[in-house]
Design a protein around this motif. Structure first.
Motif, PDB file in Angstrom:
ATOM      1  N   HIS A 112       0.825  -1.201   0.000  1.00  0.00           N
ATOM      2  CA  HIS A 112       0.000   0.000   0.000  1.00  0.00           C
ATOM      3  C   HIS A 112       0.863   1.257   0.000  1.00  0.00           C
ATOM      4  O   HIS A 112       2.056   1.211   0.296  1.00  0.00           O
ATOM      5  CB  HIS A 112      -0.931   0.027   1.219  1.00  0.00           C
ATOM      6  N   ASP A 164      -2.325   7.904   1.517  1.00  0.00           N
ATOM      7  CA  ASP A 164      -3.307   8.617   0.694  1.00  0.00           C
ATOM      8  C   ASP A 164      -2.763   9.958   0.201  1.00  0.00           C
ATOM      9  O   ASP A 164      -3.468  10.704  -0.489  1.00  0.00           O
ATOM     10  CB  ASP A 164      -4.624   8.816   1.453  1.00  0.00           C
ATOM     11  N   THR A 173      -7.086   3.807   7.416  1.00  0.00           N
ATOM     12  CA  THR A 173      -7.860   4.587   6.442  1.00  0.00           C
ATOM     13  C   THR A 173      -6.969   5.406   5.523  1.00  0.00           C
ATOM     14  O   THR A 173      -7.371   5.742   4.410  1.00  0.00           O
ATOM     15  CB  THR A 173      -8.829   5.536   7.172  1.00  0.00           C
ATOM     16  N   THR A 219      -8.732  -0.161   2.055  1.00  0.00           N
ATOM     17  CA  THR A 219      -7.752   0.264   3.063  1.00  0.00           C
ATOM     18  C   THR A 219      -7.699  -0.808   4.151  1.00  0.00           C
ATOM     19  O   THR A 219      -8.257  -0.640   5.232  1.00  0.00           O
ATOM     20  CB  THR A 219      -8.143   1.625   3.674  1.00  0.00           C
ATOM     21  N   TYR A 274      -5.346   1.503  -7.585  1.00  0.00           N
ATOM     22  CA  TYR A 274      -5.881   1.069  -6.294  1.00  0.00           C
ATOM     23  C   TYR A 274      -7.197   0.332  -6.536  1.00  0.00           C
ATOM     24  O   TYR A 274      -7.679   0.237  -7.667  1.00  0.00           O
ATOM     25  CB  TYR A 274      -6.110   2.285  -5.382  1.00  0.00           C
ATOM     26  N   GLN A 301      -3.993   4.370   4.394  1.00  0.00           N
ATOM     27  CA  GLN A 301      -3.118   3.476   3.633  1.00  0.00           C
ATOM     28  C   GLN A 301      -3.949   2.773   2.561  1.00  0.00           C
ATOM     29  O   GLN A 301      -4.782   1.923   2.873  1.00  0.00           O
ATOM     30  CB  GLN A 301      -2.449   2.454   4.572  1.00  0.00           C
ATOM     31  N   TRP A 302      -3.708   3.136   1.302  1.00  0.00           N
ATOM     32  CA  TRP A 302      -4.501   2.617   0.191  1.00  0.00           C
ATOM     33  C   TRP A 302      -3.821   1.385  -0.412  1.00  0.00           C
ATOM     34  O   TRP A 302      -2.658   1.449  -0.839  1.00  0.00           O
ATOM     35  CB  TRP A 302      -4.654   3.690  -0.886  1.00  0.00           C
ATOM     36  N   THR A 343     -12.627   2.600   2.791  1.00  0.00           N
ATOM     37  CA  THR A 343     -12.825   3.970   3.270  1.00  0.00           C
ATOM     38  C   THR A 343     -13.426   4.800   2.138  1.00  0.00           C
ATOM     39  O   THR A 343     -12.978   4.698   0.988  1.00  0.00           O
ATOM     40  CB  THR A 343     -11.481   4.587   3.711  1.00  0.00           C
TER      41      THR A 343
END
Length: 646
Positions: free
Chosen positions: A181, A184, A247, A243, A203, A249-250, A232
């Motif tokens: 990840h 954001d 929240t 995530t 993503y 970290q995508w 999220t």
């Protein structure tokens, strides 16, 4: 023979033919050796009909990345190939640390190189030092860049200078590659938020809850208290984004081949900083599939092997560590299986050994450890473990439920007992730890706390009880003695070498208060270090000198290198864990008593496993011979012996 061995042979033959200095020739030979595997892996993930052009883009990317690698590091790659499996050496002893909490910044870390040399450390795992969001950022694991150094640690030049100094001192470096990840605030996420459909496809993004709800039926929650759920809603995109961790970290969408090609470039940007080992963070989560846990999937293993096959062509001196804190049978798979056997990661965390050691401390028995370690398949000969008792993270109880049942216990009740023992729920327990991310839905939870506090030193010092202070010190040394002698690279967590206690100051830090893992992420106490040896009875002094002695002994005995020569003996005393390390005709037996009572081993059993008991053998730790009592060898509470016949 794995691909690394093939590249070693090719490099040696080139030297025999006097063309070893032609780096391009060797690159082309490595590419020729790996291209069929690269092609097979790539098209098993991305259908050839639709993605043939991306395969040629990948080949172009590999060529550009090799060209961009500094010549000094290219030459080092060849030296590493010629040296064989350098990472399996008995000389390797590591330490994991946060740069800022250890000594302010990169230049401060460079000042402390003599400290590492005094203790015997020659391998450093530096926690994330690249740019990250301000405020909450999961300790740097929410990345804004994979290669730009965050200003709080210094500059890229500072790190390059440090890496060069480390190489001059024969010290190896490991950094994290957060492969699952980004933050954001990462450039791809920012473009996605501004409406770029191209980058939204980097993503897992969805306009409604239909697919997210299908995923949620089977996806577990990583942080159920602080980040429940796995999606999220982003108001800028007006879409849901996956995530799994936090929240901010995508999760990257590796179903898109562009993501893999771009991430290979990011991997090499990190390697070109002078990094020897790259820790693949959260790699078990790389491939997502509806109807599954989306962990440890076959496609994730293929993807990891694809990374490694490409990395071997570009930079064969750089190796990968699997950060897979998963069930024991799944950990082995990260070394590679089938056509990928020996061709995934060279190193993996021995999370099973770590969890079993903490289990043995709580139960005072080695039975579950004996059963678990003897029934798990051996790793490939070219792989090795990181053996550790503590790290920056929580302690997960990754036991095999079948093994727990075989020992006559209910897995759920057993796990609850371990959690209670370490988190202050048993009045008689000396351990001082905290519960992390308890999930009331399934009773699962993890443990935080420093090694010294979990092993009873904090409680003992509060009580001013000399006996349990000595017990705690013995437990600290015994646990480290096992990771220093069991097959693999021992990794000491910074602060444990001076018996650092829990750090409760995180409760006053707004960015840390909701994450009690910071209780075991202390600032290194240099006042304690300065006072070492001034008071011989000080726990910090005893632990430091004890570790220093064990590290010295490890490096003096080639039998402690990792060549899969670990023989675990089924000890008749359930409180004692016994294994043997061998090299040619030389052997050392490591005996560890996990009980708070003196335990004995019969001379007949000792002779049956090859130990010449009594005056015919010595303990390497003390250089003393043994006195048998009634034809039995006594082991004091939490005592460890490294026995060698003389």
């Amino acid at each position: 023979m794995n691909q690394a061995e093939l590249h070693r042979i090719l490099a040696l033959k080139s030297q025999e033919n006097k063309d070893s200095l032609d780096l391009d020739v060797l690159y082309n030979r490595r590419l020729s050796a790996n291209i069929s595997l690269i092609k097979t892996h790539f098209f098993s993930l991305y259908q050839e009909v639709e993605h043939k052009d991306y395969f040629f883009k990948l080949l172009d990317q590999i060529a550009l990345l090799f060209k961009a690698r500094p010549t000094e590091l290219k030459n080092q790659d060849l030296e590493r190939l010629n040296s064989g499996n350098w990472y399996q050496s008995e000389k390797m002893v590591g330490m994991q640390l946060y740069v800022d909490r250890f000594n302010k910044d990169i230049n401060g870390l460079k000042e402390k190189l003599p400290y590492f040399q005094d203790l015997g450390i020659n391998f450093l795992h530096l926690m994330p030092i690249t740019t990250r969001p301000t405020g909450e950022n999961d300790g740097g694991y929410a990345v804004n860049s994979y290669h730009e150094i965050d200003g709080k640690y210094g500059t890229k030049k500072d790190f390059l200078d440090f890496a060069k100094k480390a190489r001059e001192n024969n010290m190896f470096l490991m950094l994290d590659f957060v492969v699952n990840h980004t933050s954001d605030e990462f450039e791809w996420a920012e473009k996605a938020k501004k409406g770029s459909l191209h980058h939204q496809n980097y993503y897992y993004t969805y306009a409604d809850r239909h697919i997210p709800d299908e995923f949620e039926k089977t996806l577990p929650e990583i942080f159920p208290q602080s980040a429940p759920g796995n999606f999220t809603y982003n108001e800028e995109m007006e879409k849901w984004v996956m995530t799994c961790f936090n929240t901010y970290q995508w999760d990257l969408n590796y179903r898109n081949p562009e993501v893999f090609i771009e991430m290979l470039g990011n991997l090499m940007s990190l390697a070109n900083l002078g990094v020897d080992v790259i820790r693949f963070d959260a790699l078990a989560f790389l491939w997502k599939k509806l109807g599954t846990l989306s962990q440890n999937l076959p496609e994730a293993h293929t993807l990891i092997s694809l990374f490694r096959m490409c990395l071997q062509v570009i930079a064969p001196g750089v190796i990968l560590l699997a950060e897979a804190i998963v069930a024991p049978r799944n950990i082995i798979k990260y070394f590679g299986e089938g056509i990928s056997e020996g061709n995934e990661c060279e190193i993996a965390y021995n999370a099973s050994l770590m969890a079993l050691l903490w289990n043995s401390i709580a139960t005072k028995k080695a039975s579950l450890m004996l059963k678990s370690l003897t029934e798990i398949p051996n790793k490939p000969n070219d792989g090795t473990w990181i053996n550790y008792i503590r790290c920056h993270d929580d302690i997960g109880l990754g036991y095999d439920d079948d093994f727990v049942r075989a020992m006559g216990s209910d897995p759920t009740a057993h796990k609850q007992f371990i959690l209670n023992y370490y988190t202050g729920r048993l009045e008689w327990s000396p351990a001082k730890g905290l519960m992390f991310m308890y999930n009331p839905k399934n009773g699962d939870g993890r443990i935080t706390g420093s090694a010294a506090s979990l092993l009873g030193l904090e409680t003992a010092l509060e009580l001013k009880n000399k006996i349990i202070i000595d017990y705690a010190i013995s437990k600290i040394l015994m646990m480290h003695g096992i990771i220093l002698t069991y097959g693999g690279i021992p990794m000491i967590y910074a602060g444990d070498e001076i018996a650092t206690l829990n750090d409760y100051s995180y409760e006053q830090n707004q960015d840390h208060v909701n994450d009690n893992r910071w209780v075991n992420r202390p600032i290194q106490n240099w006042d304690v270090v300065a006072s070492l040896n001034k008071t011989k009875e000080n726990p910090s002094t005893i632990v430091y000198n004890g570790l220093k002695n064990m590290i010295r002994l490890r490096k003096e005995h080639v039998l402690f290198k990792d060549s899969n020569e670990v023989k675990i003996h089924g000890c008749p005393n359930e409180h004692v864990f016994v294994y043997e390390r061998t090299y040619k005709n030389d052997s050392v037996w490591v005996l560890s008593n996990f009980n708070e009572l003196t335990e004995t081993l019969d001379i007949g059993w000792l002779l049956s496993i090859g130990i010449h008991a009594g005056k015919n053998s010595i303990d390497l730790l003390t250089q003393e011979t043994f006195n048998l009592i009634h034809n039995a060898l006594p082991l004091k509470p939490f005592q460890q012996l490294w026995i060698k016949n003389i």
